[in-house]
Motif scaffolding. Structure first.
Motif, short mmCIF file in Angstrom:
data_model
loop_
_atom_site.label_atom_id
_atom_site.label_comp_id
_atom_site.label_asym_id
_atom_site.label_seq_id
_atom_site.Cartn_x
_atom_site.Cartn_y
_atom_site.Cartn_z
N VAL A 117 0.87 -1.18 0.00
CA VAL A 117 0.00 0.00 0.00
C VAL A 117 0.90 1.23 0.00
O VAL A 117 1.69 1.42 0.92
N ASP A 168 -8.58 -4.13 1.50
CA ASP A 168 -9.57 -3.24 0.86
C ASP A 168 -9.53 -1.88 1.56
O ASP A 168 -9.58 -0.83 0.93
N SER A 196 -6.74 0.29 0.36
CA SER A 196 -6.85 0.96 -0.94
C SER A 196 -7.38 2.39 -0.79
O SER A 196 -7.16 3.24 -1.64
N THR A 234 -4.54 4.83 -0.73
CA THR A 234 -3.98 5.15 -2.04
C THR A 234 -4.93 6.02 -2.86
O THR A 234 -4.50 6.79 -3.71
N MET A 276 -8.93 1.71 -5.77
CA MET A 276 -8.60 0.29 -5.79
C MET A 276 -7.86 -0.09 -7.06
O MET A 276 -7.15 -1.08 -7.10
N LEU A 321 -3.76 -0.82 -6.89
CA LEU A 321 -3.01 -1.73 -6.03
C LEU A 321 -2.76 -3.11 -6.64
O LEU A 321 -3.69 -3.87 -6.88
N HIS A 353 -8.13 -5.66 -6.88
CA HIS A 353 -9.55 -5.36 -7.09
C HIS A 353 -10.27 -6.48 -7.80
O HIS A 353 -9.65 -7.42 -8.30
N ALA A 412 -3.27 -1.10 -11.74
CA ALA A 412 -3.01 -2.21 -10.80
C ALA A 412 -2.47 -3.42 -11.55
O ALA A 412 -1.57 -4.12 -11.08
#
Ligand code: IPM
Ligand code: MN
Length: 360
Positions: free
Chosen positions: A109, A253, A256, A259, A262, A265, A281, A297
């Protein structure tokens, strides 16, 4: 280097983000002179529709024979709304994890400076947050004995999931946690619920023993409810956290949110057989076919794939290209800057990153 990659695009937005992931993977291979080959295989709802199994034997064979698996996402609403469905796409993902022995799920993360404002958390809380969640992936409630909803002898409907762990399972994942902590800021947080759960007391017991073998690492223990709070109150507290399957699912979750999307990541799952690289995700069925899904991601999962093989320059170039695309405002709608009138979709973001890599 020669790398054989099994490509499991799955459902929903999976195929669209995978297309960009593969394009980036190939661009990097070309740049650095690697020979990368791909073999596509069915999984998820897609595989249920075609062959009646969300993780067919043929897919397993392809994964086992590959050096790495690049996975996108599985899931379809037609199964979500049917609690009595006999097979579900998610079972394909779980079967893959189990059959490939992928017990360690590495979920970093991090924040991107230009996206700090996208997090609902305060700027100074999230800026600089950077931690890794190591999630145990093949044990606990996900795989323990289950009883699906049934009416018992007293006429009451009941169901059961068992949160089962053995010492070797706990020990090996804690060691992964210690290895990561050693390579970083030397701070490991073991997250459990040892005040209530017997399985957590096993985790804590094993961790307290192992702690002595890693005197260079500061170990602390935190209950999962407290950790969930600390993560959004003071995410910079964490360096490496290690936890069981279910807690790790929930906490990542939550991570995320730090950040900001989602769609940013990536993750790596490693264990006894072929490693798998995948976004954290899901398949976002509503976004399918609309060219709006964030491919980052998936693309960052490709960076993790290269880094797994020690190809750090390759990984770094992907990260550099991703950062440059964000800085240039070449972003999918959910993270687009308000001031930017230009519209970029999945394909445009992917292409921009590929072009950046080619020119680098
Ligand atoms: C994840 C997902 C999966 C999980 C689902 C799709 C089965 O949420 O990878 O975090 O719960 O592990
Ligand atoms: Mn999850």
């Amino acid at each position: 280097m020669k790398i054989k990659i099994a490509v499991l695009a799955g459902d929903g937005i999976g195929p669209e983000i995978m297309e960009q992931g593969v394009a980036v993977c190939s661009a990097v291979a070309e740049k650095f002179g690697h020979e990368v080959s791909y073999k596509e295989a069915l999984c998820g709802a897609h595989a249920i529709d075609e062959v009646g199994d969300p993780f067919p034997e043929e897919t397993f064979q392809i994964c086992e024979q590959a050096d790495a698996v690049l996975f996108a996402s599985v899931g379809d609403p037609k199964f979500d709304n049917n609690p009595s469905a006999k097979v579900r796409p998610e079972q394909g993902l779980l079967a893959m994890r189990k059959k490939l022995g992928l017990y360690a799920n590495i979920r970093p993360v991090e924040t991107f400076d230009c996206l700090i404002h996208k997090s609902p958390l305060k700027d100074d809380v999230v800026r600089g947050a950077n931690f890794i969640c190591i999630r145990e992936l093949t044990g606990g409630m996900y795989f323990g004995r289950k009883v699906e909803p049934t009416v018992n002898a007293d006429g009451v409907e009941e169901a059961l999931d068992t949160n089962y762990y053995t010492r070797p399972e706990v020990e090996r994942i804690l060691r992964v946690g210690y290895q990561y902590a050693r390579a970083r800021r030397k701070h490991l947080t073991v997250i459990d619920k040892a005040n209530v759960l017997a399985s957590s007391r096993l985790w804590r017991k094993v961790a307290q023993e192992l702690e002595k073998e890693y005197p260079d690492v500061t170990t602390d223990y935190m209950y999962v409810d407290n950790a969930a709070m600390r993560m959004i109150q003071d995410p910079k507290f964490f360096d490496v956290m290690v936890t069981e399957n279910t807690f790790g699912d929930i906490l990542t979750d939550e991570g995320s949110v730090i950040t900001g999307s989602m769609g940013l990541l990536p993750s790596a799952s490693t264990g006894s057989s072929t490693p798998v690289f995948e976004p954290i995700h899901g398949s976002w069925p509503q976004g399918r076919g609309l060219n709006v899904a964030n491919p980052l991601a998936q693309i960052l999962s490709v960076a993790m794939l290269y880094e797994y093989f020690g190809l750090n320059r390759e990984g770094a170039l992907i990260r550099e290209a991703v950062n440059a695309s964000l800085d240039a405002n070449v972003r999918t709608p959910e993270i687009q800057a308000d001031s930017c009138s230009e519209k970029y979709g999945t394909k445009e973001v992917g292409k921009w990153i590929v072009d950046y890599i080619r020119k680098a």
